[in-house]
Design an enzyme around this catalytic site. Sequence first.
Site, short mmCIF file in Angstrom:
data_model
loop_
_atom_site.label_atom_id
_atom_site.label_comp_id
_atom_site.label_asym_id
_atom_site.label_seq_id
_atom_site.Cartn_x
_atom_site.Cartn_y
_atom_site.Cartn_z
CE LYS A 264 -1.50 2.82 3.04
NZ LYS A 264 -1.66 4.09 2.32
CD GLU B 147 14.03 0.73 8.74
OE1 GLU B 147 14.47 1.69 9.40
OE2 GLU B 147 14.66 -0.32 8.58
CB CYS C 78 13.95 8.84 7.21
SG CYS C 78 14.83 7.74 6.12
CD GLU D 116 11.21 13.18 10.74
OE1 GLU D 116 10.06 12.85 11.06
OE2 GLU D 116 11.98 12.46 10.10
P1 NAD Z 1 2.97 8.64 7.51
O1 NAD Z 1 3.24 7.86 8.74
O2 NAD Z 1 2.01 9.75 7.57
O3 NAD Z 1 2.44 7.69 6.35
C1 NAD Z 1 3.17 6.55 5.92
C2 NAD Z 1 2.20 5.52 5.39
O4 NAD Z 1 1.36 5.07 6.45
C3 NAD Z 1 1.26 6.02 4.29
O5 NAD Z 1 1.11 4.99 3.33
C4 NAD Z 1 -0.04 6.23 5.04
O6 NAD Z 1 -1.20 6.15 4.23
C5 NAD Z 1 0.00 5.10 6.05
N1 NAD Z 1 -0.84 5.30 7.24
C6 NAD Z 1 -1.29 6.46 7.77
N2 NAD Z 1 -2.03 6.22 8.89
C7 NAD Z 1 -1.99 4.88 9.08
C8 NAD Z 1 -2.52 4.01 10.08
N3 NAD Z 1 -3.23 4.47 11.12
N4 NAD Z 1 -2.28 2.69 9.97
C9 NAD Z 1 -1.53 2.19 8.95
N5 NAD Z 1 -1.02 2.97 7.96
C10 NAD Z 1 -1.24 4.29 8.03
O7 NAD Z 1 4.42 9.11 7.01
P2 NAD Z 1 4.74 10.04 5.74
O8 NAD Z 1 4.32 11.44 6.10
O9 NAD Z 1 4.24 9.42 4.50
O10 NAD Z 1 6.34 9.95 5.70
C11 NAD Z 1 7.17 10.80 6.41
C12 NAD Z 1 7.74 10.12 7.63
O11 NAD Z 1 8.34 8.89 7.27
C13 NAD Z 1 8.83 10.91 8.30
O12 NAD Z 1 8.67 10.88 9.70
C14 NAD Z 1 10.11 10.19 7.92
O13 NAD Z 1 11.19 10.39 8.77
C15 NAD Z 1 9.64 8.79 7.87
N6 NAD Z 1 10.51 7.98 7.01
C16 NAD Z 1 11.32 7.05 7.60
C17 NAD Z 1 12.20 6.30 6.83
C18 NAD Z 1 13.11 5.28 7.46
O14 NAD Z 1 13.66 4.45 6.75
N7 NAD Z 1 13.29 5.28 8.75
C19 NAD Z 1 12.25 6.49 5.45
C20 NAD Z 1 11.41 7.44 4.89
C21 NAD Z 1 10.54 8.17 5.68
#
Ligand code: NAD
Length: 473
Positions: A171, A244, A278, A375
């Site tokens: 997804k 992650e 990230c 962040e």
């Molecule tokens: P997000 O958590 O808002 O969304 C990520 C995914 O989770 C999306 O597909 C979203 O639709 C889904 N999602 C949202 N609510 C959910 C729920 N309740 N249950 C299950 N899935 C749900 O994150 P984002 O804004 O898309 O990405 C940015 C964040 O990701 C930043 O904090 C960044 O640091 C982190 N990130 C981490 C890594 C890593 O490898 N550690 C890599 C890239 C991004």
Amino acid sequence: MDFENSYQMLINGKLVSTPTNFEVLNPATEEVIARAPCATRDLLRDAVTAARNAFPIWRDTPIAERQRVVRQIGTAIETNADALKRLLTLEQGKARAGADWEIDGSAAWCAAISEQSLTPEIIENEKNHFVETRRVPLGVIGAITPWNFPVLLAIWKIAPALLTGNTMILKPSPFTPLTSLKLGELVQSIVPPGVLNVLSGGDELGSWISSHPDIDKISFTGSTSTGKKIVQAASNTLKRVTLELGGNDPAIVMPDVDPTAIAKELFWAAFQNSAQFCVAAKRIYIHEDIYDAVRDELVTYAKTIKIGNGSHQGTELGPIQNRMQYEKLKDLIADIKSNGSKIALGGDVPVGQGYFVPITIVDDPSEDSRIVKEEAFGPILPLLKFNDINDVIARANDTHYGLAASVWSNDLALARKVAERIEAGTVWINEVHVFGPHIAFGGHKQSGIGVENAREGLAEYTNSQTIMQRQLI
Ligand code: NAD
């Protein structure tokens, strides 16, 4: 050649449309570029049933064949690289160099992972007793990805999960679903029906996946707050999780470096992908002896960088990917101004189309200000002064995040000592953002659980199984 502007989900080997769909915008223009299907609970159930049915056959498929399929996914990406790069720039906003890195990297990742395997460990091999621990796949994996590197981060999950014999529901983020849907289309004829399913939808689809009783593991990349919700939802069925999550990576710059040479490196450490990374350097601690020189060189270099529509030639950094993040960054800038922190560069968000935030460098704000503690996930960077190693290490570690960090010095022995005291999953010395299919990557503290890549990452898609045998006669 570009792809056709129609997007369908991949469920049980078939491309599926839905009566309802949602708009996907180009963040550089705010124009609608396409509509993506909106999966229902029934469609998720169909996909999970297909993945569940495909699992025993795929698990028992010889590893050489699974490796071949993973390699073929990489070849499909390579063959369609140009179209994928253009689409990635359209939906994500990143400039061409960033799209090259992500798409070429995804193909290379598949090729490298397809060479990997987990060999069983022989624990005892006596005349009358034999003990072996081997790794067996978990079942159906729910993979949930964010919007900053939608293709590469999906491949980081697809390649090891399929290689180890699992099936998957992927997804993507609702902000960047198009490249993942096209990836589903591209692999339709490569991957057996049900082995990889790609479903798009809103955040609710993510929570249905993480609470689904027939899904065995969630592999998630995204924010720490969503990661916590996933752990709660997954606890119902004791699903395995790899998370992650976010980071607030410190960079420590020692006084023995050349300010001019280091400024360019620090710039890209912080602002690559418009700092929607990230592992972007999110707090730069500079020794007071060279603080002013490094700050001034950083500002000078930053002024040469071209920000704009990623599809335009010459653009080096694109817009912020979505309005929610853009508003969050504007709010952070307002906070910086209201608390009286000095701004060395930027700070004025232009009015007009597209989610553009200028490169903003904040000059030694207080350690407890929001821009240091949170962040940002956007191009607003605090520079901070230090004069004592113990003090700077304590400040670097004073966060609930622990994703990565970097140390910059000509004295490698000293840098190594500092690196060992940093609480983070990856610490780079005189480099950043070096990843590899053979290099384990994962966060400490609230930056995550588990790792991706390398043998350790592969093993996270498996259970350990010990077989013991005794000779009867
Ligand atoms: P997000 O958590 O808002 O969304 C990520 C995914 O989770 C999306 O597909 C979203 O639709 C889904 N999602 C949202 N609510 C959910 C729920 N309740 N249950 C299950 N899935 C749900 O994150 P984002 O804004 O898309 O990405 C940015 C964040 O990701 C930043 O904090 C960044 O640091 C982190 N990130 C981490 C890594 C890593 O490898 N550690 C890599 C890239 C991004």
